[in-house]
Write a protein that holds these residues in place. Structure first.
Motif, mmCIF file in Angstrom:
data_model
loop_
_atom_site.group_PDB
_atom_site.id
_atom_site.type_symbol
_atom_site.label_atom_id
_atom_site.label_comp_id
_atom_site.label_asym_id
_atom_site.label_seq_id
_atom_site.Cartn_x
_atom_site.Cartn_y
_atom_site.Cartn_z
ATOM 1 N N LYS A 27 0.828 -1.206 0.000
ATOM 2 C CA LYS A 27 0.000 0.000 0.000
ATOM 3 C C LYS A 27 0.866 1.261 0.000
ATOM 4 N N LEU A 28 1.897 1.291 0.847
ATOM 5 C CA LEU A 28 2.782 2.456 0.908
ATOM 6 C C LEU A 28 3.468 2.692 -0.435
ATOM 7 N N LEU A 29 3.929 1.624 -1.057
ATOM 8 C CA LEU A 29 4.635 1.756 -2.337
ATOM 9 C C LEU A 29 3.682 2.105 -3.477
ATOM 10 N N GLU A 30 2.487 1.531 -3.475
ATOM 11 C CA GLU A 30 1.512 1.864 -4.520
ATOM 12 C C GLU A 30 1.046 3.317 -4.399
ATOM 13 N N ILE A 31 0.839 3.790 -3.188
ATOM 14 C CA ILE A 31 0.453 5.185 -2.986
ATOM 15 C C ILE A 31 1.531 6.120 -3.524
ATOM 16 N N LEU A 69 14.566 -5.198 3.419
ATOM 17 C CA LEU A 69 13.572 -4.770 4.402
ATOM 18 C C LEU A 69 13.514 -5.903 5.412
ATOM 19 N N THR A 70 14.013 -5.674 6.603
ATOM 20 C CA THR A 70 14.235 -6.777 7.530
ATOM 21 C C THR A 70 13.924 -6.418 8.973
ATOM 22 N N ALA A 71 13.644 -7.461 9.759
ATOM 23 C CA ALA A 71 13.444 -7.283 11.192
ATOM 24 C C ALA A 71 14.773 -7.335 11.931
ATOM 25 N N HIS A 72 15.840 -7.701 11.217
ATOM 26 C CA HIS A 72 17.162 -7.787 11.837
ATOM 27 C C HIS A 72 17.729 -6.382 12.035
ATOM 28 N N ALA A 73 17.735 -5.927 13.285
ATOM 29 C CA ALA A 73 18.170 -4.560 13.572
ATOM 30 C C ALA A 73 19.257 -4.512 14.638
ATOM 31 N N MET A 74 19.993 -5.596 14.758
ATOM 32 C CA MET A 74 21.071 -5.649 15.744
ATOM 33 C C MET A 74 22.348 -5.053 15.151
ATOM 34 N N ARG A 96 6.757 4.509 6.063
ATOM 35 C CA ARG A 96 6.745 5.136 4.738
ATOM 36 C C ARG A 96 8.013 5.943 4.484
ATOM 37 N N GLY A 97 8.380 6.786 5.413
ATOM 38 C CA GLY A 97 9.542 7.649 5.237
ATOM 39 C C GLY A 97 10.828 6.875 5.032
ATOM 40 N N ASP A 98 10.979 5.779 5.776
ATOM 41 C CA ASP A 98 12.193 4.967 5.654
ATOM 42 C C ASP A 98 12.288 4.307 4.276
ATOM 43 N N ILE A 99 11.161 3.763 3.812
ATOM 44 C CA ILE A 99 11.163 3.101 2.498
ATOM 45 C C ILE A 99 11.440 4.118 1.396
ATOM 46 N N LEU A 100 10.767 5.245 1.440
ATOM 47 C CA LEU A 100 10.946 6.250 0.388
ATOM 48 C C LEU A 100 12.353 6.852 0.422
ATOM 49 N N ALA A 101 12.914 7.026 1.615
ATOM 50 C CA ALA A 101 14.294 7.538 1.717
ATOM 51 C C ALA A 101 15.281 6.536 1.129
ATOM 52 N N ALA A 102 15.061 5.248 1.366
ATOM 53 C CA ALA A 102 15.945 4.219 0.813
ATOM 54 C C ALA A 102 15.859 4.197 -0.712
#
Length: 125
Positions: A27-31, A69-74, A96-102
């Motif tokens: 949804k975030l990417l389609e928007i 895009l991952t849950a691994h944040a160590m 949204r901001g993180d995906i669009l910034a990447a």
């Protein structure tokens, strides 16, 4: 976000096994104006990754940027993702901001230091 990226419609392969994260990211990417295809498990994602890289090698086309895009944040997870061939790294929860910034970062017209023209991201596919 970079204006050139805002004006682009990207075809994005999203690798995500959790349905709720799939729906939110799609949804975030389609928007944002992008077309999204989902690989709903790691096996499919790995097959697609290999097919993309094989196509690039055989076709002599520019390298396709891939964002983890991952849950691994160590500590050290970002470096491991980048060392494994990812171009950028975004942690969950999906924002949204993180995906669009990447996306803006990997599609920036300024090549990464040391990047050759063959590995620099391109705008038109």
């Amino acid at each position: 976000m970079d204006d050139a990226v805002k004006a682009m419609m990207l075809s994005i392969l999203l690798a995500e096994d959790k349905m709720v994260n799939q729906k939110l990211a799609v949804k975030l990417l389609e928007i944002a104006g992008h077309k999204v295809e989902v690989a709903d498990n790691g096996e499919i994602a790995t097959e697609m990754y290999n097919l993309i890289r094989e196509f690039e090698e055989q076709g002599g086309v520019a390298r396709t940027p891939i964002i983890a895009l991952t849950a691994h944040a160590m500590i050290g997870d970002r470096e491991r993702c980048l060392e494994s061939g990812m171009d950028e790294y975004v942690t969950k929860p999906v924002r949204r901001g993180d995906i669009l910034a990447a996306l803006a970062k990997v599609f920036s017209p300024v090549p990464k230091p040391g990047a050759s023209p063959e590995t620099a991201p391109i705008f038109a596919r």
